[in-house]
Enzyme design. Structure first.
Site, mmCIF file in Angstrom:
data_model
loop_
_atom_site.group_PDB
_atom_site.id
_atom_site.type_symbol
_atom_site.label_atom_id
_atom_site.label_comp_id
_atom_site.label_asym_id
_atom_site.label_seq_id
_atom_site.Cartn_x
_atom_site.Cartn_y
_atom_site.Cartn_z
ATOM 1 N N GLU A 148 25.180 -91.206 45.106
ATOM 2 C CA GLU A 148 26.218 -90.539 45.994
ATOM 3 C C GLU A 148 25.588 -89.745 47.216
ATOM 4 O O GLU A 148 25.861 -89.765 48.192
ATOM 5 C CB GLU A 148 26.795 -89.405 45.036
ATOM 6 C CG GLU A 148 28.031 -89.960 44.251
ATOM 7 C CD GLU A 148 27.523 -90.594 42.700
ATOM 8 O OE1 GLU A 148 26.092 -90.441 42.515
ATOM 9 O OE2 GLU A 148 28.377 -91.255 42.281
ATOM 10 N N HIS B 46 34.571 -84.668 34.073
ATOM 11 C CA HIS B 46 35.197 -85.496 34.548
ATOM 12 C C HIS B 46 36.581 -84.704 34.981
ATOM 13 O O HIS B 46 37.434 -85.599 35.510
ATOM 14 C CB HIS B 46 35.848 -86.609 33.824
ATOM 15 C CG HIS B 46 34.506 -87.603 33.801
ATOM 16 N ND1 HIS B 46 33.420 -87.594 32.747
ATOM 17 C CD2 HIS B 46 34.122 -88.750 34.591
ATOM 18 C CE1 HIS B 46 32.642 -88.732 33.219
ATOM 19 N NE2 HIS B 46 33.192 -89.220 34.205
#
Lengths: 410, 432
Positions: free
Chosen positions: A146, A215
């Protein structure tokens, strides 16, 4: 501009204003919230005990109409189809894709980067089939890195491209914080204005259905302090497409927050090209008694609570703030000046969330107009638990919203 | 994809396994050389043990190029590595870098610049050796030790000095400072304070170059990006992540490691499990080269090859330059940990002295010519200081400019107008 009001009986069924197009605000001759003009000639107050009161001057419970439909945002009642065109129906993730595809067709410099955006079509199918259409370089499947591929997107933006970086889950962008904070936000300034970063960083976030703590994060609260970025949150197919397009066209770096649970919302949206202004809030339901400010998924909890509230005789004004950074102080301010009571409903954590900033901003700018302290309902400062019951209790539920409004309007 | 490297240097098959045609733009490819439509590794995964895996020559050479160059030099004296013009250009650039940094130190101690200032003394050969081979449209990305990279790329000394003084005439209007040298005109993409965060930016610039050629069909776009960083950065995740992506997509980038053996006070040997950084290139599928970074000619030879590779579309290269900084990490560093013997060893290999010797011994230039250059540079640097001194400090009105490219990003104020329309914004007194 759609005029939905049909006199006394109708509720405002506007979910979005199609006038939020390219016209810069200062050129609009009519106020943006022209639908706030209520042409109702007389007021009828219906108390919860059934008694009827023709009191015109009562401060707390004015403008009581027995409204049949309090919930503005249900799919088929969109006001977007103001033109003769019937529009087309689609789901929110399809609206995002449509916006993205249209922008990619319009400008060959627009490209997508992210994990599984290409061949897989995106973990939530927002980029489905785009790689087949535009090629593997324009819809780039990145390795799991990322920080580096976000930085790569920023470098590409500096040198002439217009990348759309997808975080498979917004939480993963924590790994890209270095690039987002230092380079995305600040590089335009530290370079003395020499390099622009027209990047869009988007992805699903928020609390889903038992996805677990990592998440289910709300990154908007972490990113909001970064100078030089804009943050927007979409909540309907209409504004999802509009915000996506506006974000891509913007010269500023924009972070677009989507929500995992909203991808399958259905709505009819216009066929013609439109964008939603990045800096404007959306009036969901005009009202008189209390201003409820919300965004993303909590909008739906609020509208659910609004049904109950209306049946109890309240008239909440619901605004989807949409622009998390910067706040649309005009829409918010006008509402506060009208209702004098503010309730913020958000999914962020209690500490340091968007609600905290919004509370500060309203207090700073509109303190004189408040009749009561601002109430802010946020998620608890708890890592989102896996168990369904626990998860439900960390997030704001409609019942709490109803209670809060009752308390506020006492 | 057909690779220009000879078969000996690659252990893998030159053509990818799954050559799926996924792009719709394959109809009109203007340029002659073939490009892979498959974005991915061209290496086969071998499950059987092969003796090739034990050789150091896996996918890319790990030669110490200094030997190669030495050979070349001693072969026949008429075949020199550089012409007179090139020699003088290189000398001038080396001297500019040194004189400028020396002046920075002076100015810092006189209170004209503040904060963290990291000087490049001793490493000039790397900057000159690489950057002087670039065109204007090629990009350079650096770290906080970026003054000389900017100067080599063509940013005027005046602009850099002004930036250091924090004046509005600086290359970043005084908003960046020592660690953030940017120039759109000369394609200097920074100047980064956190190590490693410039490498993805460089990778992005290289990606744009490839994108322009393959998607936008600008057939002649062969811009190369150079990413400069140090030995400390080579233990950082962003380094490895970008090596992977650059090799994967054959991006036109050269990763230049300026290994000066020290990361502030941390010796490279104490921080790195395998201190031979150039070996990490082949692990990702690109050549890894080690070169003597104190010799500008050797650096230049390696740079030619690496930049040429990138320009031809053959992908990235990792070049480790063994170099040394004569001063401390920054002007605030007391520099107590380094062994005086080590410092003396490298001081004897001063790149400027070495090039001077080479030019004179090979009759490429006379002492007088070199003295003229030195004098000229002195004047340039003096002029830069004067210019910076006389330049104005940024006015209050500059505070809120450049935060956003589109100032609508400050949002809509309570009165309904965009906040940037408020005159306080142009005055810089508004609160954001």
């Amino acid at each position: 501009m759609a005029a939905i009001f049909q006199g006394v009986g109708a509720a405002a069924t506007l979910s979005s204003s199609p006038s939020n197009s390219f016209v810069p605000k200062k050129f609009l001759t009519s106020p943006r919230r022209s639908f706030s003009v209520r042409k109702v000639p007389s007021y009828v107050v219906v108390r919860s005990d059934g008694s009827v009161n023709f009191d015109l001057n009562s401060k707390s419970r004015r403008a009581q109409q027995l409204v049949a439909n309090a919930v503005a945002t249900k799919a088929d009642s969109s006001a977007a189809s103001s033109s003769s065109n019937p529009g087309h129906e689609l789901l929110l993730f399809e609206a995002l894709r449509e916006g993205l595809e249209e922008e990619m067709e319009r400008d060959p410099r627009v490209c997508v980067m992210g994990e599984d955006v290409g061949h897989y079509g995106g973990s939530y199918k927002v980029t489905k089939d785009l790689a087949k259409k535009f090629g593997d370089l324009r819809v780039l499947d990145t390795p799991i890195a990322e920080n580096s591929f976000t930085g790569m997107g920023i470098g590409a933006a500096m040198t002439g491209l217009r990348p759309v970086v997808e975080g498979m889950n917004m939480g993963f962008l924590l790994l890209a914080f270095n690039q987002i904070s230092n380079n995305c936000g600040m590089l335009h300034y530290t370079s003395g204005g020499q390099f622009t970063i027209p990047i869009v960083i988007r992805g699903p976030g928020g609390v889903g259905r038992q996805l677990g703590a990592e998440h289910s994060q709300r990154l908007e609260s972490y990113f909001q302090s970064i100078p030089g970025i804009q943050m927007v949150a979409c909540s309907t197919p209409y504004n999802a497409k509009g915000l996506m397009k506006a974000a891509i066209r913007s010269e500023n770096p924009v972070i677009l927050f989507e929500h995992v649970l909203l991808y399958n919302l259905k709505e009819r949206i216009p066929d013609e090209d439109y964008i939603c202004n990045l800096e404007e809030a959306e009036m969901v339901r005009p009202g008189e008694h209390v201003t409820i400010l919300t965004y993303s998924r909590m909008r739906y909890h609020v509208m659910q609570a609004a049904k109950t509230l209306v049946n109890k005789g309240y008239d909440p004004e619901v605004i989807d703030i949409r622009s998390l950074k910067p706040f649309d102080l005009y829409t918010i301010g006008n509402s506060v000046k009208k209702t004098h009571r503010v309730l913020i409903v958000e999914e962020c954590m209690r500490t340091g969330g968007i609600g905290a900033s919004l509370t500060a901003a309203i207090t700073e700018n509109f303190n004189d107009y408040l009749d009561a302290p601002i109430m802010c309902l946020s998620s608890q400062d708890v890592p989102t638990p896996y168990a369904g019951t626990l998860e439900e209790w960390t997030v704001v539920q409609p019942a709490q919203i109803v209670t809060a409004v009752e308390q506020l309007c006492r | 994809m057909a690779s220009a490297f000879s078969a000996a240097k690659f252990s893998a098959q030159p053509f990818p396994l799954n050559h799926t045609s996924t792009t719709s733009h394959d109809s009109s490819i203007v340029f002659a050389k073939p490009t892979s439509l498959f974005l991915g590794s061209t290496r086969k995964l071998r499950l059987t043990s092969s003796s090739k895996f034990n050789l150091s020559r896996r996918s890319g050479t790990v030669d110490a190029v200094s030997d190669v160059v030495k050979q070349k030099k001693s072969k026949s004296s008429p075949s020199l590595l550089i012409t007179k013009e090139e020699g003088l250009e290189l000398y001038e650039d080396l001297v500019l870098g040194r004189a400028f940094e020396d002046m920075c130190a002076q100015m810092y101690y006189r209170g004209k610049m503040f904060g963290f200032v990291h000087l490049y003394n001793g490493q000039e050969a790397v900057s000159t050796g690489f950057i002087k081979l670039l065109k204007q449209q090629d990009s350079v990305v650096s770290t906080y030790r970026d003054h000389v990279h900017a100067l080599s790329k063509g940013v005027p000394a005046r602009a850099v000095m002004s930036e250091l003084f924090g004046k509005t005439t600086g290359c970043c209007r005084g908003q960046g400072g020592s660690m953030h040298m940017f120039s759109r005109e000369h394609n200097v993409l920074g100047g980064f304070a956190f190590i490693g965060e410039g490498i993805p930016i460089a990778t992005g610039a290289a990606f744009t170059s490839k994108y322009k050629r393959e998607v936008l069909k600008e057939a002649d776009c062969d811009h190369v990006t150079l990413a400069f960083f140090g030995d400390g950065t080579c233990n950082n995740g962003q380094f490895f992540e970008c090596l992977n992506m650059a090799a994967l997509w054959k991006l036109p980038i050269v990763f230049v490691v300026e290994n000066n053996l020290w990361a502030i006070g941390m010796s490279h040997l104490r921080a790195t499990s395998d201190p031979q950084i150039y070996k990490k290139g082949p692990a990702f599928g690109m050549p890894g080269i080690h070169v003597d970074g104190m010799d500008v000619l050797k650096v230049r030879e390696v740079a030619k090859e690496a930049i040429g590779r990138a320009r031809r579309g053959e992908g990235p290269t990792l070049v480790e330059c063994e170099t040394y900084r004569f001063r401390g990490h920054s002007l605030a560093d007391p520099d107590e940990l380094r062994d005086p013997a080590e410092k003396a060893h490298y001081a004897a290999r001063d790149p400027i002295t070495a090039l001077k010797k080479y030019l004179i011994e090979n009759s490429l230039a006379s002492e007088a010519e070199l003295k003229t250059i030195e004098k000229k540079i002195d004047e340039v640097v003096e002029d830069a200081v004067e210019f910076a001194d006389e330049s104005p400090v940024p006015a209050r009105s500059q505070l809120l400019e450049n935060v956003f490219a589109d100032p609508k990003g400050f949002g809509i104020g309570p009165d309904g107008r965009y906040r940037c329309e408020d005159p306080k914004f142009t005055e810089g007194t508004a609160h954001v």
